[in-house]
Motif scaffolding. Structure first.
Motif, mmCIF file in Angstrom:
data_model
loop_
_atom_site.group_PDB
_atom_site.id
_atom_site.type_symbol
_atom_site.label_atom_id
_atom_site.label_comp_id
_atom_site.label_asym_id
_atom_site.label_seq_id
_atom_site.Cartn_x
_atom_site.Cartn_y
_atom_site.Cartn_z
ATOM 1 N N ASN A 664 0.832 -1.209 0.000
ATOM 2 C CA ASN A 664 0.000 0.000 0.000
ATOM 3 C C ASN A 664 0.870 1.263 0.000
ATOM 4 O O ASN A 664 0.584 2.234 -0.708
ATOM 5 C CB ASN A 664 -0.917 -0.001 1.221
ATOM 6 N N ASP A 665 1.951 1.257 0.800
ATOM 7 C CA ASP A 665 2.862 2.396 0.794
ATOM 8 C C ASP A 665 3.533 2.541 -0.569
ATOM 9 O O ASP A 665 3.760 3.665 -1.045
ATOM 10 C CB ASP A 665 3.917 2.231 1.878
ATOM 11 N N LEU A 666 3.881 1.408 -1.218
ATOM 12 C CA LEU A 666 4.523 1.454 -2.527
ATOM 13 C C LEU A 666 3.599 2.093 -3.562
ATOM 14 O O LEU A 666 4.019 2.933 -4.370
ATOM 15 C CB LEU A 666 4.932 0.045 -2.954
ATOM 16 N N LEU A 667 2.308 1.728 -3.527
ATOM 17 C CA LEU A 667 1.363 2.301 -4.493
ATOM 18 C C LEU A 667 1.192 3.801 -4.268
ATOM 19 O O LEU A 667 1.083 4.575 -5.221
ATOM 20 C CB LEU A 667 0.014 1.581 -4.376
ATOM 21 N N ASP A 668 1.179 4.203 -2.983
ATOM 22 C CA ASP A 668 1.081 5.645 -2.701
ATOM 23 C C ASP A 668 2.298 6.390 -3.241
ATOM 24 O O ASP A 668 2.181 7.496 -3.805
ATOM 25 C CB ASP A 668 0.954 5.868 -1.196
ATOM 26 N N ASP A 669 3.487 5.786 -3.094
ATOM 27 C CA ASP A 669 4.712 6.414 -3.590
ATOM 28 C C ASP A 669 4.672 6.547 -5.108
ATOM 29 O O ASP A 669 5.021 7.589 -5.674
ATOM 30 C CB ASP A 669 5.908 5.586 -3.127
ATOM 31 N N VAL A 670 4.252 5.488 -5.802
ATOM 32 C CA VAL A 670 4.185 5.520 -7.272
ATOM 33 C C VAL A 670 3.179 6.560 -7.736
ATOM 34 O O VAL A 670 3.414 7.308 -8.690
ATOM 35 C CB VAL A 670 3.822 4.115 -7.791
ATOM 36 N N SER A 671 2.030 6.616 -7.048
ATOM 37 C CA SER A 671 0.994 7.589 -7.427
ATOM 38 C C SER A 671 1.519 9.014 -7.301
ATOM 39 O O SER A 671 1.265 9.865 -8.159
ATOM 40 C CB SER A 671 -0.241 7.382 -6.546
ATOM 41 N N MET A 672 2.260 9.296 -6.210
ATOM 42 C CA MET A 672 2.809 10.637 -6.037
ATOM 43 C C MET A 672 3.834 10.962 -7.124
ATOM 44 O O MET A 672 3.882 12.090 -7.642
ATOM 45 C CB MET A 672 3.441 10.742 -4.647
ATOM 46 N N GLN A 673 4.665 9.990 -7.468
ATOM 47 C CA GLN A 673 5.716 10.243 -8.455
ATOM 48 C C GLN A 673 5.140 10.424 -9.862
ATOM 49 O O GLN A 673 5.765 11.070 -10.705
ATOM 50 C CB GLN A 673 6.729 9.085 -8.421
ATOM 51 N N MET A 674 3.972 9.871 -10.130
ATOM 52 C CA MET A 674 3.365 9.979 -11.463
ATOM 53 C C MET A 674 2.503 11.221 -11.594
ATOM 54 O O MET A 674 1.906 11.444 -12.659
ATOM 55 C CB MET A 674 2.505 8.729 -11.735
#
Length: 816
Positions: A664-674
């Motif tokens: 879940n933290d990984l998906l949040d990180d990817v969403s922010m970077q995109m």
């Protein structure tokens, strides 16, 4: 009786006259009557006389009975009057009588007791003595009544009610009946009864105390006003070598010297008892006694406690403390001792050198808290966020029974281990151990161990180290993989015989583990090294080496030479070509890494520097050009990094850094970077995932690159205003996800080459690139042991699906 005698006399006279008259008739009428007629007349006359006599007796008897009845009625009336007078007398409210007629008859109650005594008015409740009498009085009364009724033993008792009232009870026997008289005492009789009770209590207390004092081992005595002994216990008689306490009293044997007795007599007062340690001779030897003597109006009493052993121990303790102080003063370890009031009592020279405190200050015996405040003011204690809390926690050792240990990291770089031991009688001992060098050595040692462990675990050669007792000390994953054994079978401390048994299915010839066991467990002075080759039953070919290590340890190494042996000929033919290709590849990677990426980094850095206001303002066109330079440089750096990643994979040196990932933290990180890329492409990202995807073991950086590459590719081909959706889910331990766009889609021909490197089938995309994104995705997914697939059709968009398994034990993964 007199009347009866007169009646009898008259009757006799009548009978005589009648008989005489009859004789006269007979004589006169001999001629007229016969003898038979005369006898009949006589009998009739006799019967009539007897009847007359009986009637007269009955009349007299009836008169006598009537007279006696009148007398008995008179006596009964008198008795009833006396009973009434007695009942009126007994019915007084100050007494009550209980009468028992035999053992089975119910008791009879007469009279009442005053209500203030607490005695129940009801007869049945009255006999329940335990409810209204004090327990000891109730028990004593019940026993006395039982003895009265069964053994005819009379008694006189003074009892006390639960309200504190005093009663007199008398038990007596009369006329075969037992009775108990309860009398409420008043005035002088009550006071006398209370005095009797108090006297009994005092007698019992004195007896109990005398018995207690007679049982203890310390001499105890009592003197009269003139100072003569009136009572001593057995310990006193033994101390003065008397056969009994009575003999000691009669002979006046004294346990204390005359000088001591005079001192006691002169200094003791009722308000100030004598208390001191004196020396005296007991049983022919000198002893020390702790003497207490108390004076009263009628004399004095005292006790002597033998403290000879305590005096000896006190002297020994003083010598021991002095010896310990001398020893501690020569120690290099700082030591400080505080008393029960937390004041400094002892410190050694090492303590002075450690803290640099002045001797006058230490000799003033400062408190522990004051000492800590002094050290804090001098910046010699650890810097704490809350000084008050830290100080209270540090001083809490005085309220603890356990030894406390703490580490202090001082501002000067020193590390101290502080050991504080609380004393049972109060106070504490502080020991300061300097661990600065030890901590540094441990840090370097632990770092070396970790480096060695990581190095051994990542070796492709199998390594196992055995101790002199033949038990395994360490082994790496490659060793277990080559011999097909589990981690449990090669656990620390497992004997080589057990490992030999576990490895025998792979190879059990004499030149294998049997030879290793002999070499490792032999007692030969010389332990030569040994090398060789083993071909296992599975077809693996291993090169082994037995190497002696220090401390009588032995290391076994195994290198998998199977592929080398099988491909030796082919390798020889292609060796030169591969060598040149490898040189070209290495040169390419080196040049790209250092000759191309370094300038790009400088360009990006200087571009960012130009954007800062500190350099100076830029006009609109200059700012636009700088933005283009920054964007192009970032794109070029991404391409270079992608090429380097692929080159690293192809070179076989790519290693995955496994770690525990919160998905879940990984998906949040990817969403922010995109975010920026989505805004630039005017596309919305929709992520569909469960609330808690959990954790998995994988390379976080590479997994993040996979997601970003797929999302970037989807955004590039998605129409403006459309939605790119990413769906994530868990399939058992695997992490599965898909990325879908509504772009132009791909034909079957394009799908066949979509994963090829530098395949630029970007028709319809917003940006053109080198065609490395999907190739890198496939390489990283394969490195994780996963799979990737693409579903697409012209005009229907594209969906990329990936599945990545969670790794339990991190392993080195690289391309062949």
């Amino acid at each position: 009786m007199r009347n009866l005698l007169a009646a009898g006399t008259a009757f006799t006279g009548l009978f005589t006259s009648s008989f005489a008259h009859a004789q006269d008739l007979i004589e006169d009428g001999e001629r007229l009557f016969s003898s038979v007629d005369v006898a009949g007349y006589v009998l009739v006359i006799g019967a009539l006389s007897a009847a007359l006599a009986s009637a007269i007796w009955l009349i007299r008897q009836r008169g006598r009975l009537e007279s006696e009845g009148r007398e008995m009625r008179t006596a009964l009336s008198d008795a009833q009057q006396r009973i009434s007078r007695y009942q009126a007398l007994i019915a007084d409210k100050n007494r009550r009588i209980v009468v028992w007629d035999g053992h089975t008859a119910r008791p009879e109650f007469l009279g009442q007791l005053p209500a203030e005594t607490g005695a129940p008015a009801h007869n049945a409740d009255f006999l329940a003595f335990g409810r209204w009498l004090k327990p000891e009085a109730a028990g004593e009364l019940e026993r006395a009544i039982e003895a009265l009724r069964s053994d005819a033993k009379t008694f006189d008792l003074i009892i006390e009610t639960q309200r504190g009232e005093v009663l007199e009870v008398q038990g007596r026997l009369t006329g075969g009946r037992a009775f108990a008289r309860f009398v409420a005492l008043n005035n002088l009789r009550a006071e006398l009864a209370e005095l009797k009770i108090e006297r009994n209590r005092l007698r019992n207390s004195i007896s109990a105390f005398e018995a207690l004092l007679d049982a203890i081992e310390q001499p105890v005595w009592q003197r009269d006003a003139e100072g003569k002994l009136v009572w001593v216990n057995h310990a006193y008689s033994e101390a003065v070598e008397a056969q009994s306490p009575e003999q000691a009293i009669v002979e006046g044997r004294e346990v204390l010297s005359s000088l001591t007795r005079e001192k006691i007599k002169a200094s003791t007062t009722p308000e100030s008892p004598f208390h001191d340690t004196v020396s005296t001779a007991v049983r022919g030897s000198r002893a020390f006694f702790d003497v207490v003597d108390v004076r009263g109006p009628a004399g004095s009493a005292g006790m002597a406690i033998d403290v000879s052993k305590e005096e000896v121990l006190r002297e020994q303790l003083a010598r021991t403390l002095k010896s310990h102080a001398d020893t501690l003063d020569h120690l290099a370890t700082p030591v400080a001792i505080f008393d029960g009031e937390q004041r400094l009592q002892f410190y050694n020279q090492a303590f002075v050198q450690l803290w640099g405190l002045e001797t006058p200050f230490l000799e003033s015996k400062p408190g522990n808290g004051e000492l800590l405040d002094r050290l804090r003011a001098a910046h010699k204690l650890p810097e704490e966020l809350s000084w008050k809390t830290w100080k209270e926690k540090t001083l809490s050792v005085y309220r603890s029974v356990e030894t406390q240990t703490d580490l202090w990291h001082l501002p000067n770089g020193q590390t101290l281990r502080v050991i504080v031991s609380a004393h049972p009688q109060g106070g504490a001992t502080w020991v300061f151990e300097n661990l600065t060098e030890q901590v540094a050595l441990e840090t370097r040692y632990n770092t070396l161990l970790r480096v060695q462990g990581e190095t051994i675990d990542h070796l492709s050669e199998g390594v196992a180290v055995f101790g002199p007792d033949g038990r395994i000390q360490l082994s790496n994953p490659a060793f277990r993989a080559l011999w097909a054994v589990t981690e449990e079978q090669t656990a620390l401390g497992t004997h080589i015989r057990a490992i030999e048994k576990a490895c025998s299915p792979s190879y059990d010839r004499p030149d294998g583990w049997k030879a290793f066991s002999h070499m490792i467990t032999s007692f030969d002075d010389e332990r030569p090294s040994r090398q060789g080759t083993l071909e296992l039953y599975s077809g693996l070919v291993l090169d082994y080496a037995v190497t002696p290590l220090p401390n009588a340890q032995t290391m076994l190494t195994f290198v998998n030479m199977t592929d080398s042996v099988r491909a030796e000929r082919a390798l020889k033919e292609k060796n030169e070509a591969l060598r040149k290709a490898d040189e070209l590849k290495n040169d390419f990677v080196q040049h790209v890494s250092y000759e191309l990426r370094s300038p790009l980094t400088n360009i990006i850095g200087f571009t960012d520097l130009l954007k800062t206001p500190a350099i100076g303002p830029l006009n609109e066109r200059q700012a636009e050009y700088v933005d283009h330079i920054s964007t192009s440089s970032s794109v070029l750096l991404t391409i270079v990094n992608d090429i380097l990643d692929l080159a690293t994979v192809d070179a076989g040196i790519m290693q995955l850094d496994y770690s525990d990932i919160d998905l879940n933290d990984l998906l949040d990180d990817v969403s922010m970077q995109m975010t920026d890329r989505l805004q630039e492409g005017k596309v919305t990202l929709e992520i569909s995932a469960t609330a808690n995807l959990g954790h998995m073991i994988a390379d976080r950086q590479r997994l993040k690159q996979i997601l970003i590459k797929l999302l970037t590719n989807a955004v590039n081909f998605a129409p403006e205003g459309s939605v790119v959706s990413m769906r994530c889910w868990r399939d058992q331990d695997d992490f599965a996800f898909s990325v879908t766009d509504t772009g132009c889609g791909m034909s079957p021909e394009m799908l066949a080459t979509v994963f090829d490197r530098f395949s630029t089938n970007g028709k319809g995309g917003k940006r053109s690139g080198p065609g490395l994104g999907l190739s890198i995705v496939q390489s990283f997914v394969n490195l994780h042991g996963g799979s990737v697939s693409i579903d697409s059709a012209p005009g229907e968009g594209t969906t990329v699906r990936c599945r990545i398994p969670s790794t339990i034990v991190p392993q080195v993964v690289a391309a062949e």
